[in-house]
Write a protein that holds these residues in place. Structure first.
Motif, PDB file in Angstrom:
ATOM      1  N   ARG A 109     -16.056  35.286 -50.633  1.00  0.00           N
ATOM      2  CA  ARG A 109     -14.606  35.497 -51.566  1.00  0.00           C
ATOM      3  C   ARG A 109     -15.548  35.522 -52.883  1.00  0.00           C
ATOM      4  N   VAL A 110     -14.830  36.474 -53.958  1.00  0.00           N
ATOM      5  CA  VAL A 110     -15.233  36.730 -55.274  1.00  0.00           C
ATOM      6  C   VAL A 110     -14.844  35.506 -56.245  1.00  0.00           C
ATOM      7  N   VAL A 111     -13.805  35.055 -56.177  1.00  0.00           N
ATOM      8  CA  VAL A 111     -13.052  34.223 -57.026  1.00  0.00           C
ATOM      9  C   VAL A 111     -12.115  32.980 -56.238  1.00  0.00           C
ATOM     10  N   ASN A 112     -12.187  31.975 -56.668  1.00  0.00           N
ATOM     11  CA  ASN A 112     -11.621  30.891 -56.157  1.00  0.00           C
ATOM     12  C   ASN A 112     -11.091  30.127 -57.152  1.00  0.00           C
ATOM     13  N   ILE A 113      -9.529  30.086 -57.294  1.00  0.00           N
ATOM     14  CA  ILE A 113      -9.037  29.391 -58.417  1.00  0.00           C
ATOM     15  C   ILE A 113      -8.137  28.214 -57.566  1.00  0.00           C
ATOM     16  N   TYR A 114      -8.339  26.989 -57.851  1.00  0.00           N
ATOM     17  CA  TYR A 114      -7.724  25.786 -56.842  1.00  0.00           C
ATOM     18  C   TYR A 114      -7.175  24.765 -57.668  1.00  0.00           C
ATOM     19  N   GLU A 115      -6.131  24.368 -57.302  1.00  0.00           N
ATOM     20  CA  GLU A 115      -5.425  23.054 -57.707  1.00  0.00           C
ATOM     21  C   GLU A 115      -4.972  22.937 -59.349  1.00  0.00           C
ATOM     22  N   ASN A 116      -3.490  23.055 -59.368  1.00  0.00           N
ATOM     23  CA  ASN A 116      -2.933  22.421 -60.777  1.00  0.00           C
ATOM     24  C   ASN A 116      -3.398  23.328 -62.104  1.00  0.00           C
ATOM     25  N   GLY A 117      -3.579  24.434 -61.948  1.00  0.00           N
ATOM     26  CA  GLY A 117      -4.013  25.228 -62.994  1.00  0.00           C
ATOM     27  C   GLY A 117      -2.745  25.870 -63.578  1.00  0.00           C
ATOM     28  N   ASP A 118      -2.395  26.053 -64.836  1.00  0.00           N
ATOM     29  CA  ASP A 118      -1.130  26.737 -65.303  1.00  0.00           C
ATOM     30  C   ASP A 118      -1.590  28.037 -65.836  1.00  0.00           C
ATOM     31  N   SER A 119      -0.519  28.580 -66.719  1.00  0.00           N
ATOM     32  CA  SER A 119      -0.840  29.856 -67.197  1.00  0.00           C
ATOM     33  C   SER A 119      -1.782  29.780 -68.297  1.00  0.00           C
ATOM     34  N   THR A 120      -2.110  28.784 -68.998  1.00  0.00           N
ATOM     35  CA  THR A 120      -3.326  28.569 -69.758  1.00  0.00           C
ATOM     36  C   THR A 120      -4.730  28.970 -69.219  1.00  0.00           C
ATOM     37  N   ALA A 121      -4.849  28.694 -67.855  1.00  0.00           N
ATOM     38  CA  ALA A 121      -6.048  29.328 -67.343  1.00  0.00           C
ATOM     39  C   ALA A 121      -5.815  30.665 -67.004  1.00  0.00           C
ATOM     40  N   VAL A 122      -6.830  31.360 -67.560  1.00  0.00           N
ATOM     41  CA  VAL A 122      -6.819  32.840 -67.659  1.00  0.00           C
ATOM     42  C   VAL A 122      -8.204  33.674 -67.324  1.00  0.00           C
ATOM     43  N   LEU A 123      -7.908  34.658 -66.298  1.00  0.00           N
ATOM     44  CA  LEU A 123      -9.096  35.650 -65.965  1.00  0.00           C
ATOM     45  C   LEU A 123      -8.651  36.917 -66.371  1.00  0.00           C
ATOM     46  N   ASP A 124      -9.434  37.589 -67.288  1.00  0.00           N
ATOM     47  CA  ASP A 124      -9.174  38.503 -67.965  1.00  0.00           C
ATOM     48  C   ASP A 124      -9.862  39.673 -67.994  1.00  0.00           C
ATOM     49  N   GLY A 125     -10.081  40.841 -67.883  1.00  0.00           N
ATOM     50  CA  GLY A 125     -10.756  41.798 -68.262  1.00  0.00           C
ATOM     51  C   GLY A 125     -12.082  41.952 -67.190  1.00  0.00           C
ATOM     52  N   PHE A 126     -12.046  41.873 -65.915  1.00  0.00           N
ATOM     53  CA  PHE A 126     -12.918  41.920 -64.940  1.00  0.00           C
ATOM     54  C   PHE A 126     -12.578  43.011 -63.711  1.00  0.00           C
ATOM     55  N   THR A 127     -13.591  43.647 -63.404  1.00  0.00           N
ATOM     56  CA  THR A 127     -13.190  44.151 -61.716  1.00  0.00           C
ATOM     57  C   THR A 127     -13.910  43.320 -60.786  1.00  0.00           C
ATOM     58  N   ILE A 128     -13.040  43.153 -60.008  1.00  0.00           N
ATOM     59  CA  ILE A 128     -13.454  41.961 -58.836  1.00  0.00           C
ATOM     60  C   ILE A 128     -13.593  42.793 -57.674  1.00  0.00           C
ATOM     61  N   THR A 129     -14.689  42.807 -56.905  1.00  0.00           N
ATOM     62  CA  THR A 129     -14.722  43.785 -55.917  1.00  0.00           C
ATOM     63  C   THR A 129     -15.935  43.356 -54.833  1.00  0.00           C
ATOM     64  N   ASN A 130     -15.677  43.921 -53.637  1.00  0.00           N
ATOM     65  CA  ASN A 130     -16.605  43.629 -52.437  1.00  0.00           C
ATOM     66  C   ASN A 130     -16.686  42.258 -52.178  1.00  0.00           C
ATOM     67  N   GLY A 131     -15.397  41.634 -52.165  1.00  0.00           N
ATOM     68  CA  GLY A 131     -15.416  40.323 -51.467  1.00  0.00           C
ATOM     69  C   GLY A 131     -14.965  40.445 -50.097  1.00  0.00           C
ATOM     70  N   THR A 133      -1.928  26.675 -57.456  1.00  0.00           N
ATOM     71  CA  THR A 133      -2.348  26.947 -58.967  1.00  0.00           C
ATOM     72  C   THR A 133      -1.580  27.982 -59.510  1.00  0.00           C
ATOM     73  N   SER A 134      -1.414  28.275 -60.730  1.00  0.00           N
ATOM     74  CA  SER A 134      -0.494  29.089 -61.395  1.00  0.00           C
ATOM     75  C   SER A 134      -1.210  29.857 -62.638  1.00  0.00           C
ATOM     76  N   PRO A 135      -2.419  30.451 -62.598  1.00  0.00           N
ATOM     77  CA  PRO A 135      -2.953  30.795 -63.736  1.00  0.00           C
ATOM     78  C   PRO A 135      -2.838  32.095 -64.278  1.00  0.00           C
ATOM     79  N   THR A 136      -2.766  33.009 -65.054  1.00  0.00           N
ATOM     80  CA  THR A 136      -2.666  34.125 -65.652  1.00  0.00           C
ATOM     81  C   THR A 136      -3.766  35.046 -65.107  1.00  0.00           C
ATOM     82  N   LEU A 137      -3.472  36.148 -64.638  1.00  0.00           N
ATOM     83  CA  LEU A 137      -4.465  37.077 -64.267  1.00  0.00           C
ATOM     84  C   LEU A 137      -4.079  38.376 -64.834  1.00  0.00           C
ATOM     85  N   LYS A 138      -5.093  38.902 -65.942  1.00  0.00           N
ATOM     86  CA  LYS A 138      -4.658  40.231 -66.313  1.00  0.00           C
ATOM     87  C   LYS A 138      -5.831  41.113 -66.793  1.00  0.00           C
TER      88      LYS A 138
END
Length: 200
Positions: free
Chosen positions: A19-41, A54-59
Motif C-alpha cells: 500500500r502507498v499511504v496508511n493513515i490510522y487512528e484519531n486524525g481530523d481535518s487538520t491532518a492534510v495530504l496535499d498535492g501528490f500522485t499516489i500510484t502503483n499500490g 481517522t478523518s483527514p483532508t485529502l486534496k
C-alpha cells in the motif's frame, strides 16, 4: 505555488510491493495530504490509501493505477473514517470485490467535493460487492460536484454500489458507466439517495 501541474510529477510510488499511504487512528481535518500522485499500490484493502478510524483532508491528489485484492482500489476507509476529499482525480484503479475507485465501510461519513472518479474497475462477479467507482456499506456520503465516468463493475453498480447507506449527490454527472448485472449508474440496497441538479 498552487501550480497543479506539479501534482503529476510529485509521485509516491508503491511499486506494486504494498500500500502507498496508511493513515490510522484519531486524525481530523487538520491532518492534510496535499498535492501528490499516489500510484502503483497493491494491498488487500486500499491499494492507494488506507484510512482507519481517522478523518483527514485529502486534496489536490491523483490516485491512479492502484490495486486492491478486496475493497477500495484507490482509497479504502473503515471504522468511523470521515475524510474530506477535495479537488482530486481517482482513476484507473482496480478492486476485486468492492469499490474500484474507493470504498467506505462501517459508520464512515466522507465528503467529496470537486472529485473525478473515472475508469475504475471491479473484477469479481460476487454479488456482495460491486461499485466500479465507489462502494458504500453502512455509511453516509456527501458528493458535491463529483463526476463518475467510464467505471465498470462485473457485479452491481457501474458507478456506485450502496448498501444500507445514505447518499447525497449535488451537481454531479454519472455517465458511460457499465455493470454486468444491474445498476449501470447506481445500485442501492436500503439506501437513502438525495439527488440535486444531477445529470445521469
Amino acid at each position: 505555488t498552487n501550480d497543479t501541474s506539479y501534482i503529476s510529477s510529485t509521485i509516491i510510488d508503491g511499486t506494486e510491493s504494498g500500500r502507498v499511504v496508511n493513515i490510522y487512528e484519531n486524525g481530523d481535518s487538520t491532518a492534510v495530504l496535499d498535492g501528490f500522485t499516489i500510484t502503483n499500490g497493491l494491498a488487500g484493502n486500499g491499494g492507494g490509501i488506507m484510512l482507519h478510524n481517522t478523518s483527514p483532508t485529502l486534496k489536490n491528489l491523483i490516485v491512479s493505477n492502484n490495486v486492491a485484492t478486496d475493497q477500495g482500489g484507490g482509497i479504502f476507509g473503515d471504522v468511523n473514517s470521515s475524510p474530506r476529499i477535495l479537488n482530486t482525480i481517482i482513476k484507473n484503479n482496480t478492486a476485486e470485490l468492492g469499490g474500484g475507485g474507493l470504498a467506505f465501510s462501517s459508520n464512515c461519513n466522507p465528503k467529496l467535493v470537486g472529485v473525478e472518479i473515472n475508469d475504475n474497475t471491479i473484477t469479481s462477479s460476487n454479488l456482495n460487492g460491486g461499485g466500479g467507482g465507489m462502494f458504500l456499506n453502512d455509511c453516509s456520503v456527501e458528493l458535491l460536484d463529483v463526476n463518475f465516468n467510464n467505471n465498470v463493475s462485473n457485479s452491481h453498480g457501474g458507478a456506485i454500489k450502496s448498501n444500507n447507506s445514505s447518499v447525497t449527490f449535488s451537481n454531479g454527472i454519472i455517465s458511460n458507466n457499465n455493470s454486468i448485472n444491474a445498476g449501470g449508474g447506481l445500485y442501492s440496497n436500503n439506501t437513502i439517495v438525495n439527488l440535486s441538479l444531477i445529470h445521469i
